[in-house]
Design a protein around this motif. Structure first.
Motif, PDB file in Angstrom:
ATOM      1  N   LEU B  11       0.831  -1.210   0.000  1.00  0.00           N
ATOM      2  CA  LEU B  11       0.000   0.000   0.000  1.00  0.00           C
ATOM      3  C   LEU B  11       0.866   1.260   0.000  1.00  0.00           C
ATOM      4  CD1 LEU B  11      -2.857  -0.833   2.548  1.00  0.00           C
ATOM      5  CD2 LEU B  11      -2.822  -1.188   0.087  1.00  0.00           C
ATOM      6  N   SER B 166      -6.996  -9.178   1.783  1.00  0.00           N
ATOM      7  CA  SER B 166      -7.632  -7.859   1.858  1.00  0.00           C
ATOM      8  C   SER B 166      -7.881  -7.483   3.312  1.00  0.00           C
ATOM      9  CB  SER B 166      -8.935  -7.849   1.055  1.00  0.00           C
ATOM     10  OG  SER B 166      -9.850  -8.774   1.592  1.00  0.00           O
ATOM     11  N   ARG B 170      -6.704  -4.069   5.067  1.00  0.00           N
ATOM     12  CA  ARG B 170      -7.610  -3.176   5.798  1.00  0.00           C
ATOM     13  C   ARG B 170      -7.089  -2.916   7.208  1.00  0.00           C
ATOM     14  NH1 ARG B 170     -12.044  -6.493   4.463  1.00  0.00           N
ATOM     15  NH2 ARG B 170     -12.409  -6.686   6.693  1.00  0.00           N
ATOM     16  N   ALA B 173      -4.274  -0.429   7.009  1.00  0.00           N
ATOM     17  CA  ALA B 173      -4.753   0.939   6.797  1.00  0.00           C
ATOM     18  C   ALA B 173      -5.341   1.501   8.089  1.00  0.00           C
ATOM     19  CB  ALA B 173      -5.786   0.971   5.673  1.00  0.00           C
ATOM     20  N   VAL B 197      -5.281   6.277  -0.001  1.00  0.00           N
ATOM     21  CA  VAL B 197      -4.616   4.977  -0.114  1.00  0.00           C
ATOM     22  C   VAL B 197      -4.637   4.489  -1.562  1.00  0.00           C
ATOM     23  CG1 VAL B 197      -4.581   2.604   0.736  1.00  0.00           C
ATOM     24  CG2 VAL B 197      -5.436   4.430   2.214  1.00  0.00           C
ATOM     25  N   ASP B 198      -3.478   4.077  -2.078  1.00  0.00           N
ATOM     26  CA  ASP B 198      -3.389   3.364  -3.354  1.00  0.00           C
ATOM     27  C   ASP B 198      -2.873   1.961  -3.038  1.00  0.00           C
ATOM     28  OD1 ASP B 198      -3.996   5.788  -4.589  1.00  0.00           O
ATOM     29  OD2 ASP B 198      -1.885   6.281  -4.917  1.00  0.00           O
ATOM     30  N   ALA B 199      -3.382   0.969  -3.780  1.00  0.00           N
ATOM     31  CA  ALA B 199      -2.993  -0.417  -3.500  1.00  0.00           C
ATOM     32  C   ALA B 199      -2.290  -1.034  -4.704  1.00  0.00           C
ATOM     33  CB  ALA B 199      -4.232  -1.244  -3.150  1.00  0.00           C
ATOM     34  N   LEU B 220      -9.337   4.950  -3.875  1.00  0.00           N
ATOM     35  CA  LEU B 220      -9.893   4.184  -2.766  1.00  0.00           C
ATOM     36  C   LEU B 220     -10.210   5.165  -1.642  1.00  0.00           C
ATOM     37  CD1 LEU B 220      -7.282   1.319  -3.020  1.00  0.00           C
ATOM     38  CD2 LEU B 220      -9.621   1.347  -3.912  1.00  0.00           C
ATOM     39  N   LEU B 226     -11.135  -0.123  -0.055  1.00  0.00           N
ATOM     40  CA  LEU B 226      -9.831  -0.771  -0.193  1.00  0.00           C
ATOM     41  C   LEU B 226      -9.996  -2.282  -0.230  1.00  0.00           C
ATOM     42  CD1 LEU B 226      -6.663  -0.759   0.012  1.00  0.00           C
ATOM     43  CD2 LEU B 226      -6.957  -0.728   2.487  1.00  0.00           C
TER      44      LEU B 226
END
Lengths: 102, 483
Positions: B11, B166, B170, B173, B197-199, B220, B226
């Motif tokens: 992330l 995922s 999460r 984050a 946030v970029d994933a 996101l 996300l």
């Protein structure tokens, strides 16, 4: 045929495209020659023995130039937007942008 | 996640710093002001203007680095050149090959550790809105630009590709957000864009395989998005590979309404940023003394706060699964000081935690401003049986609205007074007489019979409109049954 590592016409065309500059063929030839000479001059540094010399980040040996986190008056909005060629809803109006922000 | 596959996630989090002014000029760093009112020659990129680095922004960046266990190093700033009107200068000032913070890590509540590759400083961009026929990016006729956000200080935190689900992404984050808030660097408001946030997502069949080709997902806007976007993207990549196709490295845009990611640009269109050292700025070289001084200002991190509450629970017998959830809630809402001060005042940790996680948490903003002495006084009254649980909750609601007050006087004003033993006993007796069948089964005892204690307690509560003390009712029922 360009010398190895020497700036090419294609390099100049690429950089011009990145800056959205439209150059004619004659301009491309002219700038390729001029820019190559500038870069050749800069590349003279490469012929020096720089082993053990730390890279320089700035012309002056100064670090940590800081300002306190205090608000200073900026510019008047009407004055700022008055300089713009096109304004809408108190915002700068610019041509359509393909894609998204980098 | 499809069986037989593993996802690999890294992330990139952009965090706006909570400074009074922008990174390189004295314009206010303020969300929501009228368009183009916080601008000056520096953040408009006017000729002849010179950037000067904001000391507070540097200190918040170092606070983030310290909180994320990074090495804090001498650093430099570069110009990242690109043609897009969200920066009037046509470049963004960012840290490139010499970032201020490197090689850290963040420990998640589940015990896993995620590496932090770097956390560097850069300036935010202006805000573009796309007007025209559809209102969407594609098909808009022109764009409007507001430079209020241009130059707002950011720290970009780049994780290692260490996450494998995922849920873990999460959790990362969420924990990172809590750390950023605790360090005083950010307000952590994803909905206002102060944390973005970029994933980076890829998939592979086995942990022994090299990483697959990754895609970066943008847009996101919540921790929930996300999770959804990562699941969608992993499934998309798996379907491609299983169909004999290949994943193409690209940047994709998460469409929240459609629940899918769409191509934004491929690797071939990758920007050629032509980074070079920003000649208007000098290197930043924090010495150990400055780094230590910033570290001393750091508040307690969420992991330490959770451990502090768990220790209080363990001192009085242990922490149940649901209490661990309450601990997470209370620390996430930064209400743990209320619990700690109540326990220090003699209230049991279980009661203090439950009231805080279940009731005070309903209005966390008010609870953070609540006078801890008033909270302690109320919980002490509840523990002593002076007010029932129901009454205590009603008084707490009032305390939260007022920010404090005398809970005893407030209880009295509401007509909440402990029922006398006589009046309680007669109410219990009335309820028992009215339900002879249930009473008979209760008297038989056993697991089924004992459960009826709750039935009778509920009736007594109803009859007394919550005024009875639940514990006192239980005691009276047992006394009537004969122990």
């Amino acid at each position: 045929m360009a010398e190895p590592g020497r700036l090419t016409r294609e390099d100049v065309a690429h950089v011009a495209a990145l800056a959205r500059l439209h150059l004619s063929d004659a301009e491309l030839d002219l700038f390729t020659g001029q820019l190559a000479e500038v870069l050749d001059h800069a590349s003279d540094v490469a012929s020096l023995d720089l082993a053990g010399v730390a890279p320089t980040a700035h012309a002056m040996a100064v670090t940590n130039v800081l300002r306190p986190d205090e608000v200073r008056p900026g510019l008047d909005r009407d004055e700022v937007l008055g300089q713009a060629p096109s304004v809408e809803d108190h915002r700068f109006r610019v041509p359509r942008i393909p894609g998204e922000a980098p | 996640m499809k069986p037989g596959w593993e996802m690999v996630i890294g992330l990139e989090v952009h965090c706006e710093l909570k400074t009074a002014t922008k990174l390189f000029c004295g314009c206010p760093n303020m969300f929501g002001d009228e368009a183009n009112t916080n601008v000056c020659p520096v953040c408009l990129g006017l000729p002849g203007s010179l950037p000067v680095l904001n000391q507070k922004a540097v200190e918040l960046a170092m606070a983030i680095g310290t909180a994320l266990n990074c090495e804090i190093l001498p650093s430099t700033f570069h110009r990242k050149n690109y043609f897009y009107p969200d920066q009037a200068k046509d470049y963004q000032i960012s840290q490139y090959d010499e970032p201020i913070n490197v090689n850290g890590h963040l420990d998640l509540p589940d015990g896993s550790r995620v590496g932090i590759e770097r956390a560097h400083m850069e300036e935010d961009t202006g805000k573009t809105s796309h007007a025209g026929s559809s209102g969407r990016i594609h098909g808009s006729d022109y764009s409007l630009v507001d430079y209020n956000r241009s130059g707002v200080p950011l720290v970009e935190i780049v994780s290692a590709p260490d996450m494998r689900s995922s849920a873990q992404a999460r959790a990362y984050a969420g924990e990172l957000r809590a750390v950023l808030v605790a360090s005083g660097a950010s307000d952590g408001k994803m909905e206002e864009g102060s944390m973005r946030v970029d994933a980076n997502v890829s998939v592979r069949r086995s942990v022994d395989d090299p990483f697959g080709t990754r895609c970066e997902i943008k847009n996101l806007n919540s921790v929930r998005s996300l999770g959804r976007a990562i699941e969608y993207e992993a499934d998309r990549q798996i379907a491609l590979i299983e169909a004999g196709e290949v994943v193409v490295q690209q940047t994709r845009h998460w469409d929240e309404d459609a629940g899918r990611t769409v191509t934004l640009r491929s690797k071939e269109d990758a920007y050629d940023y032509r980074y070079f050292l920003e000649p208007d700025l000098v290197p930043l070289v924090p010495d150990a003394e400055w780094i230590d001084a910033v570290a001393d200002t750091l508040g307690m991190m969420p992991a330490v706060r959770r451990a502090r509450l768990v220790r209080l629970l363990e001192e009085s017998g242990g922490a149940s699964e649901s209490q661990l959830d309450q601990v997470a809630t209370v620390v996430d809402l930064r209400l743990d000081d209320l619990v700690v001060s109540a326990v220090a005042g003699g209230v049991s940790s279980g009661l203090a935690l439950a009231r805080t996680a279940n009731e005070a948490a309903n209005d966390a903003d008010a609870a953070r401003r609540l006078d801890p002495a008033a909270y302690l006084a109320l919980l002490t009254m509840e523990a002593a049986g002076t007010v029932s649980a129901t009454q205590a909750k009603a008084v707490l609601a009032d305390l939260l609205v007022r920010g404090g007050g005398d809970p005893a006087a407030m209880a009295k004003a509401k007509g909440f007074e402990a029922m006398s033993e006589d009046s309680l006993a007669s109410t219990v007796a009335e309820v028992v007489v009215a339900h002879p069948d249930e009473w008979g089964r209760y008297c038989e005892g056993g697991e089924k019979g004992d459960k009826l204690a709750g039935f009778f307690t509920g009736l007594v509560m109803k009859a007394t409109r919550g005024q009875a003390n639940g514990k006192a009712v239980a005691t009276e029922l047992q006394r009537l049954r004969g122990g």
